[in-house]
Design a protein around this motif. Structure first.
Motif, short mmCIF file in Angstrom:
data_model
loop_
_atom_site.label_atom_id
_atom_site.label_comp_id
_atom_site.label_asym_id
_atom_site.label_seq_id
_atom_site.Cartn_x
_atom_site.Cartn_y
_atom_site.Cartn_z
N PRO A 397 0.81 -1.23 0.00
CA PRO A 397 0.00 0.00 0.00
C PRO A 397 0.84 1.27 0.00
O PRO A 397 0.31 2.34 -0.30
CB PRO A 397 -0.83 -0.14 1.28
N TRP A 398 2.13 1.17 0.33
CA TRP A 398 2.97 2.38 0.33
C TRP A 398 3.66 2.60 -1.01
O TRP A 398 4.49 3.49 -1.14
CB TRP A 398 4.02 2.30 1.44
N VAL A 399 3.31 1.79 -2.02
CA VAL A 399 3.87 1.97 -3.36
C VAL A 399 2.95 2.88 -4.16
O VAL A 399 1.77 2.60 -4.32
CB VAL A 399 4.05 0.62 -4.07
N ALA A 400 3.51 3.97 -4.69
CA ALA A 400 2.72 4.95 -5.44
C ALA A 400 2.68 4.64 -6.92
O ALA A 400 1.70 4.97 -7.60
CB ALA A 400 3.28 6.35 -5.21
N GLY A 401 3.72 4.05 -7.46
CA GLY A 401 3.77 3.77 -8.88
C GLY A 401 4.76 2.68 -9.21
O GLY A 401 5.71 2.41 -8.46
N VAL A 402 4.54 2.04 -10.37
CA VAL A 402 5.38 0.94 -10.81
C VAL A 402 5.83 1.24 -12.24
O VAL A 402 5.05 1.71 -13.07
CB VAL A 402 4.63 -0.41 -10.77
N SER A 403 7.09 0.97 -12.53
CA SER A 403 7.61 1.09 -13.89
C SER A 403 8.47 -0.12 -14.20
O SER A 403 8.88 -0.87 -13.30
CB SER A 403 8.41 2.39 -14.06
N LEU A 404 8.74 -0.30 -15.47
CA LEU A 404 9.49 -1.46 -15.94
C LEU A 404 10.71 -0.99 -16.71
O LEU A 404 10.63 -0.08 -17.53
CB LEU A 404 8.61 -2.32 -16.85
N ARG A 405 11.85 -1.59 -16.41
CA ARG A 405 13.06 -1.26 -17.16
C ARG A 405 13.87 -2.51 -17.45
O ARG A 405 13.69 -3.56 -16.81
CB ARG A 405 13.91 -0.24 -16.42
N ASN A 406 14.74 -2.40 -18.46
CA ASN A 406 15.64 -3.47 -18.82
C ASN A 406 16.99 -3.17 -18.19
O ASN A 406 17.61 -2.16 -18.50
CB ASN A 406 15.75 -3.55 -20.34
N LEU A 407 17.45 -4.07 -17.32
CA LEU A 407 18.72 -3.83 -16.64
C LEU A 407 19.90 -3.81 -17.61
O LEU A 407 20.95 -3.24 -17.29
CB LEU A 407 18.95 -4.91 -15.58
N LEU A 408 19.74 -4.41 -18.77
CA LEU A 408 20.84 -4.43 -19.73
C LEU A 408 20.93 -3.16 -20.57
O LEU A 408 21.89 -2.99 -21.33
CB LEU A 408 20.70 -5.65 -20.66
N THR A 409 19.96 -2.28 -20.46
CA THR A 409 20.01 -1.00 -21.17
C THR A 409 19.77 0.12 -20.15
O THR A 409 18.70 0.70 -20.08
CB THR A 409 18.94 -0.94 -22.28
N PRO A 410 20.79 0.44 -19.34
CA PRO A 410 20.59 1.41 -18.26
C PRO A 410 20.26 2.82 -18.74
O PRO A 410 19.69 3.60 -17.99
CB PRO A 410 21.93 1.38 -17.52
N GLY A 411 20.61 3.14 -19.98
CA GLY A 411 20.31 4.47 -20.48
C GLY A 411 18.92 4.64 -21.01
O GLY A 411 18.51 5.77 -21.34
N THR A 412 18.16 3.56 -21.10
CA THR A 412 16.79 3.63 -21.61
C THR A 412 15.81 3.97 -20.48
O THR A 412 15.92 3.43 -19.38
CB THR A 412 16.38 2.29 -22.25
N ALA A 413 14.89 4.85 -20.76
CA ALA A 413 13.92 5.26 -19.74
C ALA A 413 12.99 4.10 -19.39
O ALA A 413 12.65 3.26 -20.23
CB ALA A 413 13.10 6.44 -20.24
N ALA A 414 12.59 4.06 -18.12
CA ALA A 414 11.66 3.04 -17.66
C ALA A 414 10.26 3.33 -18.21
O ALA A 414 9.89 4.49 -18.43
CB ALA A 414 11.62 2.99 -16.15
N GLN A 415 9.49 2.28 -18.44
CA GLN A 415 8.13 2.41 -18.95
C GLN A 415 7.13 2.24 -17.81
O GLN A 415 7.27 1.30 -17.01
CB GLN A 415 7.86 1.37 -20.03
N PRO A 416 6.13 3.10 -17.71
CA PRO A 416 5.15 2.96 -16.62
C PRO A 416 4.33 1.69 -16.76
O PRO A 416 4.03 1.24 -17.87
CB PRO A 416 4.29 4.22 -16.78
N VAL A 417 3.96 1.12 -15.64
CA VAL A 417 3.12 -0.08 -15.58
C VAL A 417 1.83 0.28 -14.85
O VAL A 417 1.87 0.80 -13.72
CB VAL A 417 3.85 -1.23 -14.85
N ARG A 418 0.71 -0.01 -15.47
CA ARG A 418 -0.57 0.32 -14.84
C ARG A 418 -0.82 -0.59 -13.66
O ARG A 418 -0.58 -1.80 -13.71
CB ARG A 418 -1.71 0.18 -15.84
N THR A 419 -1.28 -0.01 -12.57
CA THR A 419 -1.59 -0.75 -11.35
C THR A 419 -3.02 -0.46 -10.96
O THR A 419 -3.44 0.71 -10.88
CB THR A 419 -0.65 -0.37 -10.21
N GLY A 420 -3.82 -1.50 -10.70
CA GLY A 420 -5.21 -1.32 -10.34
C GLY A 420 -5.37 -0.79 -8.93
O GLY A 420 -4.42 -0.72 -8.14
N SER A 421 -6.60 -0.44 -8.58
CA SER A 421 -6.88 0.07 -7.25
C SER A 421 -6.64 -0.97 -6.17
O SER A 421 -6.45 -0.63 -5.00
CB SER A 421 -8.33 0.55 -7.18
N ASP A 422 -6.62 -2.25 -6.55
CA ASP A 422 -6.35 -3.32 -5.59
C ASP A 422 -4.86 -3.62 -5.47
O ASP A 422 -4.47 -4.56 -4.78
CB ASP A 422 -7.11 -4.59 -5.98
#
Length: 653
Positions: A397-422
């Protein structure tokens, strides 16, 4: 054949004195995984892997003496109790190989002649399959005699000298121990004996360890007496008038087990409990999901937990017991996820996930994972579902947002991941078996090594995003990063941390399914190399498991390496405090070829190192924590150091 550090005691080779039974049990429990690995390698490779695992556990558990016993030869200063149970384990494993290797089976071993699976309470798993190297080693072992396999295990697992290994084999009853050692050494030349440390040869990779052997033995008579008393009670109850109000089996109305497994008794936290808690752990999670009030679903989940049937697919991470709950558990989630009804419980020590198909006749799954002491990032997400190379997480419940990134491409921006109300995320990719390591990483987050980044809500202690990745357990693994002195780990979400993990993430593959709690990368040294090559970096990666074990890698990153290039592993070991918070000091070295074609021994120590010395084939001694010594291809040398407090430090291997 250097796979791990064996137990040592003060002094050299000597005859051991009397060993008490409790001392032997302590040694057996402490070194159980090592002993089972030795027995597993010694047993005939022609047996099925399941039977070898079961036999390995049985012979090790039977290595416990029944009374005070005089210890065998104590090779290389090993503790007497460990030497005793090791010899007994080797002897027991050898006996199972005699018939297959042309030896005469001892009279009276009728049970071994019957092709039934051996009994080892609570063990139903087998080691993970390895790659081509492990397969080649397995084939080489299958061509050896049982004594030679035992010698191979003693040389590779316990790192014994050849004469000491022969002494252990002689104590175990081998008639030609030196010939067995020679055969093992010859076999090692054509294989990679370091693979003995891989999961292919680890019969404990999915197990917690042995039961309490002494207590089990001491209570056998009591158990028999109890069974007899129960039989008498059943007979009396079956007689007319023998019943009574309030009597019944465990789980029946009115019994303690029934109250624990009653859906009405499960604990449910509020949505704001975490804001008032002094510790951000699973105990502060609320109950979420659309089916938290579905008493029928909760009842099926609890009943299955209390007594899973044969049709239930049960799994457990390393070091996790599968017993029913002792008290009413806390409900974290109940809802439908990707075609299955999923229920998630927490009992203060374990996370337990129950899943049943919404339609069809698919299997019911029950998964256990260690979670005691989990807090902060370690208690910020749980894997709800894994299918088709994707996973859904339930976030704290203390997580405000989730994103996804590829550890092998550190210079690439993370992509947001949709999270439901649950708190349930959309599907995100999980690391593939090969993970694209060693190749050019693609720019899409689905390629390479995926990781999720959890952004905490304002006011949460720390406040920095947390990087986690899936290594096959219910809880994703928290990745951390440190630089400079002390190996003090912080979040790996910054540029330096992501750059370090771009070079180290491929090494995570060997940790899948081992019950990793947390793993951190430490930038402990930088070093300017000769012939205008540039600056090299030294990394130490430490993984700590829920079982208390650890894995440590030291990695060398040459100048000019691509962002996703895997670092070269200069040392790999287990059961060490190196790179950890208690004793962070580390030292390692590699042979390196400069752009001008010259060879050098390149060595570096952590900031705790005050001076370095090289002996053996090369000579060097000077203050400082880095060294560059001219060498030749294939040079051999011994590297050592002295810390700032005067303590000696050996290089990791």
């Amino acid at each position: 054949m250097d796979t791990q550090t064996p137990p040592r005691a003060n002094g050299g080779t000597r005859r051991a004195g009397q060993v008490e039974v409790d001392e032997a049990e302590a040694a057996l429990v402490e070194h159980y995984a090592r002993l089972v690995r030795i027995a597993y390698v010694t047993l005939p490779a022609t047996l099925s892997r399941h039977r070898r695992v079961m036999l390995a556990h049985r012979v090790v558990q039977r290595a416990l003496p029944r009374r005070r016993t005089r210890g065998p030869a104590n090779p290389a200063g090993a503790p007497p109790a460990y030497a005793l149970v090791r010899t007994a384990a080797v002897r027991g494993a050898l006996e199972h190989g005699r018939a297959r290797d042309g030896w005469r089976r001892p009279a009276g071993r009728v049970a071994d002649a019957v092709p039934l699976p051996p009994l080892a309470v609570g063990l139903r798993l087998f080691p993970r399959s390895g790659g081509a190297g492990e397969l080649a080693l397995e084939r080489a072992l299958s061509d050896l005699t049982a004594p030679a396999r035992a010698a191979f295990a003693l040389l590779g697992v316990d790192r014994l000298a050849q004469d000491v290994a022969a002494e252990v084999l002689a104590d175990a009853g081998v008639e030609a121990p030196r010939r067995a050692v020679r055969d093992a050494v010859e076999a090692a030349r054509g294989t990679d004996a370091r693979l003995l440390a891989s999961g292919e040869f680890d019969p404990c990779v999915l197990l917690a360890g042995p039961p309490d052997l002494l207590r089990r033995r001491q209570h056998v008579r009591a158990a028999v007496a109890t069974a007899a008393a129960l039989a008498v009670a059943v007979t009396l109850l079956a007689a007319p008038g023998g019943g009574g109000a309030g009597t019944g089996a465990a789980g029946s109305p009115g019994s303690p087990a029934a109250s624990v497994l009653d859906p009405a008794s499960v604990l449910r936290g509020s949505a704001t409990a975490w804001r008032r808690s002094d510790r951000l752990g699973f105990a502060a999670w609320p109950a979420r999901g659309a089916r938290t009030s579905d008493a029928a679903l909760l009842g099926r989940a609890l009943t299955t937990w209390g007594a899973p049937g044969r049709a239930v697919r049960v799994s457990a991470s390393v070091g996790t017991v599968r017993t029913p709950p002792a008290e009413p558990p806390r409900l974290l989630f109940a809802g439908d996820v990707d075609g299955a009804a999923v229920v998630l419980f927490y009992d203060g020590v374990r996370l337990v996930r129950y899943a049943e198909p919404l339609s069809g006749t698919g299997p019911v799954a029950l998964d256990f994972a260690r979670a005691d002491g989990a807090t902060g990032a370690s208690a910020s997400a749980v894997l709800l579902d894994r299918s088709d190379g994707n996973a859904r997480y339930l976030t704290a419940p203390w997580v405000a947002g989730v994103s996804l990134r590829n550890l092998l491409t550190p210079g690439t921006a993370a992509q947001p991941v949709r999270t439901g109300s649950d708190g349930v995320t959309d599907p995100v990719p999980t690391p593939a078996a090969d993970a694209g390591c060693g190749a050019q990483a693609a720019s899409a987050p689905a390629a390479g090594w995926p990781a999720v980044v959890l952004a905490p809500r304002p006011g949460v202690p720390g406040g920095h995003p947390m990087v986690l990745t899936d290594l096959g357990d219910l809880t994703p693994v928290h990745l951390t990063y440190a630089a400079g002195a002390g190996a003090r780990q912080g979040e790996a979400s910054g540029a330096a941390g992501l750059a370090a993990w771009a070079h180290s993430s491929c090494e995570l593959a060997v940790l899948r399914g081992t019950g990793v709690r947390t793993t951190g990368a430490w930038d402990f040294a930088q070093q300017t190399l000769p012939d205008g090559a540039g600056v090299a970096r030294w990394l130490c990666t430490r993984a700590d498991l829920w079982s208390g074990d650890d894995h440590v890698l030291v990695q060398f990153l040459p100048p000019g390496s691509a962002p996703a290039a895997p670092a070269a592993v200069s040392a790999a070991t287990t059961s060490t405090a190196a790179c950890g918070p208690m004793t962070p000091a580390v030292l390692s070295g590699v042979l390196w070829k400069s752009p001008a074609g010259r060879w050098f021994l390149v060595a570096a120590g952590s900031p705790e190192v005050a001076s370095l010395a090289v002996s053996g084939g090369l000579r060097y001694a000077a203050p400082g924590r880095t060294a560059i010594v001219p060498a030749a291809s294939g040079s051999k040398a011994t590297l050592s150091a002295r810390l700032t407090d005067g303590t000696a430090l050996a290089a990791l291997k």
